[in-house]
Scaffold this active site. Structure first.
Site, short mmCIF file in Angstrom:
data_model
loop_
_atom_site.label_atom_id
_atom_site.label_comp_id
_atom_site.label_asym_id
_atom_site.label_seq_id
_atom_site.Cartn_x
_atom_site.Cartn_y
_atom_site.Cartn_z
N TYR A 63 112.16 -19.93 26.55
CA TYR A 63 111.22 -19.78 27.68
C TYR A 63 111.12 -21.15 28.35
O TYR A 63 110.59 -22.10 27.79
CB TYR A 63 109.84 -19.32 27.21
CG TYR A 63 109.80 -17.93 26.59
CD1 TYR A 63 110.82 -17.01 26.81
CD2 TYR A 63 108.72 -17.55 25.81
CE1 TYR A 63 110.77 -15.74 26.25
CE2 TYR A 63 108.66 -16.27 25.24
CZ TYR A 63 109.69 -15.38 25.46
OH TYR A 63 109.63 -14.12 24.91
N PHE A 213 106.07 -6.35 26.42
CA PHE A 213 105.69 -5.60 27.63
C PHE A 213 104.55 -4.62 27.33
O PHE A 213 104.59 -3.46 27.78
CB PHE A 213 106.88 -4.85 28.23
CG PHE A 213 108.00 -5.72 28.74
CD1 PHE A 213 107.78 -7.06 29.07
CD2 PHE A 213 109.27 -5.20 28.93
CE1 PHE A 213 108.81 -7.86 29.56
CE2 PHE A 213 110.32 -6.00 29.43
CZ PHE A 213 110.08 -7.32 29.74
N LEU A 215 101.74 -4.45 28.56
CA LEU A 215 101.05 -4.09 29.81
C LEU A 215 102.05 -3.59 30.86
O LEU A 215 101.69 -3.38 32.01
CB LEU A 215 100.31 -5.32 30.37
CG LEU A 215 99.28 -5.95 29.43
CD1 LEU A 215 98.74 -7.25 30.01
CD2 LEU A 215 98.14 -4.97 29.20
N GLY A 216 103.30 -3.45 30.45
CA GLY A 216 104.33 -3.01 31.40
C GLY A 216 105.26 -4.13 31.79
O GLY A 216 106.23 -3.92 32.51
N GLY A 217 104.96 -5.38 31.37
CA GLY A 217 105.86 -6.50 31.64
C GLY A 217 105.64 -7.07 33.03
O GLY A 217 104.50 -7.16 33.51
N THR A 219 106.06 -5.93 35.90
CA THR A 219 105.32 -5.03 36.79
C THR A 219 104.33 -4.24 35.95
O THR A 219 104.71 -3.29 35.27
CB THR A 219 106.29 -4.03 37.48
OG1 THR A 219 107.38 -4.77 38.00
CG2 THR A 219 105.60 -3.27 38.58
N PRO A 220 103.05 -4.65 35.93
CA PRO A 220 102.09 -3.97 35.06
C PRO A 220 102.03 -2.45 35.32
O PRO A 220 102.34 -1.97 36.41
CB PRO A 220 100.77 -4.67 35.40
CG PRO A 220 101.19 -6.06 35.82
CD PRO A 220 102.51 -5.87 36.53
N LEU A 221 101.67 -1.71 34.27
CA LEU A 221 101.69 -0.24 34.27
C LEU A 221 101.00 0.35 35.50
O LEU A 221 99.89 -0.07 35.86
CB LEU A 221 100.98 0.27 33.01
CG LEU A 221 101.68 0.00 31.68
CD1 LEU A 221 100.71 0.22 30.52
CD2 LEU A 221 102.89 0.91 31.54
N1 LIG Z 1 111.41 -10.05 22.33
C1 LIG Z 1 111.64 -9.94 23.62
O1 LIG Z 1 112.75 -9.66 24.05
C2 LIG Z 1 110.51 -10.14 24.59
C3 LIG Z 1 110.69 -9.79 25.95
C4 LIG Z 1 109.62 -9.96 26.80
C5 LIG Z 1 108.41 -10.49 26.34
N2 LIG Z 1 108.28 -10.85 25.03
C6 LIG Z 1 106.99 -11.37 24.51
O2 LIG Z 1 105.99 -10.40 24.77
C7 LIG Z 1 104.88 -11.00 25.42
C8 LIG Z 1 104.21 -9.96 26.32
O3 LIG Z 1 105.11 -9.49 27.31
P1 LIG Z 1 105.02 -9.94 28.83
O4 LIG Z 1 104.13 -11.12 28.98
O5 LIG Z 1 106.40 -10.02 29.34
O6 LIG Z 1 104.42 -8.67 29.53
P2 LIG Z 1 102.99 -7.96 29.49
O7 LIG Z 1 102.10 -8.61 28.49
O8 LIG Z 1 103.23 -6.50 29.39
O9 LIG Z 1 102.47 -8.21 30.96
C9 LIG Z 1 102.37 -9.47 31.53
C10 LIG Z 1 102.07 -9.26 33.01
O10 LIG Z 1 100.79 -8.65 33.15
C11 LIG Z 1 99.95 -9.46 33.95
N3 LIG Z 1 98.60 -9.39 33.37
C12 LIG Z 1 98.23 -9.75 32.11
N4 LIG Z 1 96.93 -9.51 31.91
C13 LIG Z 1 96.46 -8.98 33.07
C14 LIG Z 1 95.20 -8.53 33.49
N5 LIG Z 1 94.13 -8.55 32.66
N6 LIG Z 1 95.06 -8.05 34.76
C15 LIG Z 1 96.13 -8.00 35.60
N7 LIG Z 1 97.36 -8.42 35.26
C16 LIG Z 1 97.53 -8.91 34.00
C17 LIG Z 1 100.52 -10.86 33.90
O11 LIG Z 1 100.25 -11.57 35.06
P3 LIG Z 1 99.19 -12.82 35.08
O12 LIG Z 1 99.90 -13.97 34.46
O13 LIG Z 1 98.89 -12.97 36.53
O14 LIG Z 1 97.99 -12.38 34.29
C18 LIG Z 1 102.02 -10.55 33.78
O15 LIG Z 1 102.56 -10.32 35.07
C19 LIG Z 1 105.51 -12.17 26.18
O16 LIG Z 1 104.55 -13.11 26.58
C20 LIG Z 1 106.53 -12.66 25.18
O17 LIG Z 1 105.88 -13.52 24.25
C21 LIG Z 1 109.30 -10.67 24.15
#
Ligand SMILES: NC(=O)c1ccc[n+]([C@@H]2O[C@H](COP(=O)([O-])OP(=O)(O)OC[C@H]3O[C@@H](n4cnc5c(N)ncnc54)[C@H](OP(=O)(O)O)[C@@H]3O)[C@@H](O)[C@H]2O)c1
Length: 292
Positions: A63, A213, A215-217, A219-221
């Site tokens: 990252y 993901f 929350l949908g990654g 693009t949130p759900l």
């Molecule tokens: N193993 C793998 O291949 C892999 C792949 C992807 C991710 N990951 C891990 O999984 C974790 C979670 O996945 P992710 O961060 O990609 O996706 P996520 O948690 O599903 O969603 C993150 C997105 O949601 C938004 N968000 C979060 N809280 C919110 C809220 N309360 N209201 C509105 N929007 C909100 C964030 O924007 P804002 O920043 O504006 O809040 C961001 O755009 C990552 O941080 C990473 O550590 C692992």
């Protein structure tokens, strides 16, 4: 008791962590590449997470690359004793931000040392081997060679626990014959439930399932059913999505990602949200509608 505590705990190998954690991927720059626009805001998110009781942070040295781990170290070292930092290896970044496999013995070993150095640790508590056979989802194929390398690094004392990421049920079963697997990290959320059977199997065996993901990654759900349920509960749709995951199975550990302290607090409050049976039935329709 904080909201984070209300989520309860589950085992991650020999450690026990709270089921509400934090995923640090959003702390790097756009496209998870380069530095964030506001480094102080990123530091503040991490400090707020730990101050709120979080003891499980997910990261990777790819990252940024390096950026997110360096921000974690600056924000939190010397680390609280109970904090478990989980990282992942097996990818590298091109100069244009592209994601490439890095599966050789030399690359995996270098990745473990990069994580140790940039996080400022002597041993990594949990390292996930992230399959790059498929970039956007699990693809069948043998992970024996890279997993054997990771198990060697564990024997050398550089890694305490091993997990798998972006994998199929068969790869998990095969992996468990090579070394102890303490967690599986795959894409899973209210609308994307391909791993339903795997989650139940892992729960039976006391292995953590950590949905990425949640929350949908990027693009949130988006779902009208989810929006209606949230309105009825007086909660936000993303809080309902997290509460549903906590309800789904006891071995699910949450690592929602955000670069905003306000969103972080909203996400933690989801641990206090009860979902009545009739609304759980409605939420089951989200994945069916998404699958068409
Ligand atoms: N193993 C793998 O291949 C892999 C792949 C992807 C991710 N990951 C891990 O999984 C974790 C979670 O996945 P992710 O961060 O990609 O996706 P996520 O948690 O599903 O969603 C993150 C997105 O949601 C938004 N968000 C979060 N809280 C919110 C809220 N309360 N209201 C509105 N929007 C909100 C964030 O924007 P804002 O920043 O504006 O809040 C961001 O755009 C990552 O941080 C990473 O550590 C692992």
């Amino acid at each position: 008791m904080t909201n984070v505590d209300k989520a309860g705990t589950f085992s991650l190998g020999k450690r026990k962590v709270k089921r509400m954690g934090y995923g640090a991927m959003q702390l790097a720059g756009p496209g998870v590449f380069g530095p964030p626009k506001d480094r102080n805001a990123a530091l503040a998110v991490l400090r707020e997470a730990v101050a709120s009781g979080v003891d499980h942070i997910d990261t990777s040295d790819f990252y940024g690359p390096h950026v997110t781990n360096q921000i974690i170290r600056e924000a939190l070292a010397p680390y609280p004793k109970d904090l478990v930092i989980v990282t992942k290896i097996s990818a590298k970044r091109g100069t244009d931000g592209s994601w490439m496999p890095a599966f050789s013995r030399a690359e995996l070993t270098a990745a473990v040392h990069d994580n140790l150095r940039n996080l400022g640790l002597d041993v990594l508590e949990v390292v996930n081997l992230r399959s790059m056979l498929g970039i956007h989802g699990p693809v069948e194929g043998s992970l024996e060679a890279p997993l054997t390398v990771l198990a060697d690094l564990q024997r050398q004392g550089l890694v305490r626990h091993i997990g798998l990421s972006n994998v199929t049920a068969k790869q998990v079963a095969d992996g468990r014959r090579i070394c102890e697997i303490v967690c599986v990290q795959n894409a899973y959320n209210l609308a994307h439930r391909a791993d339903d059977a795997l989650i139940d199997e892992l729960a039976h065996d006391g292995i953590a399932y950590v949905p990425f993901f949640p929350l949908g990654g990027f693009t949130p759900l988006q779902s009208s059913v989810l929006f209606e349920v949230a309105a009825r509960l007086g909660a936000t749709p993303l809080q309902v999505a997290l509460a549903w995951l906590l309800h789904r199975a006891p071995n699910i550990l949450l690592i929602p990602g955000t670069g905003s302290v306000a969103h972080l607090r909203e996400n933690f409050a989801a641990a206090d949200l009860a979902l009545p049976d009739e609304l759980l039935k409605d939420l089951d329709r989200v994945a069916k509608i998404a699958a068409g």
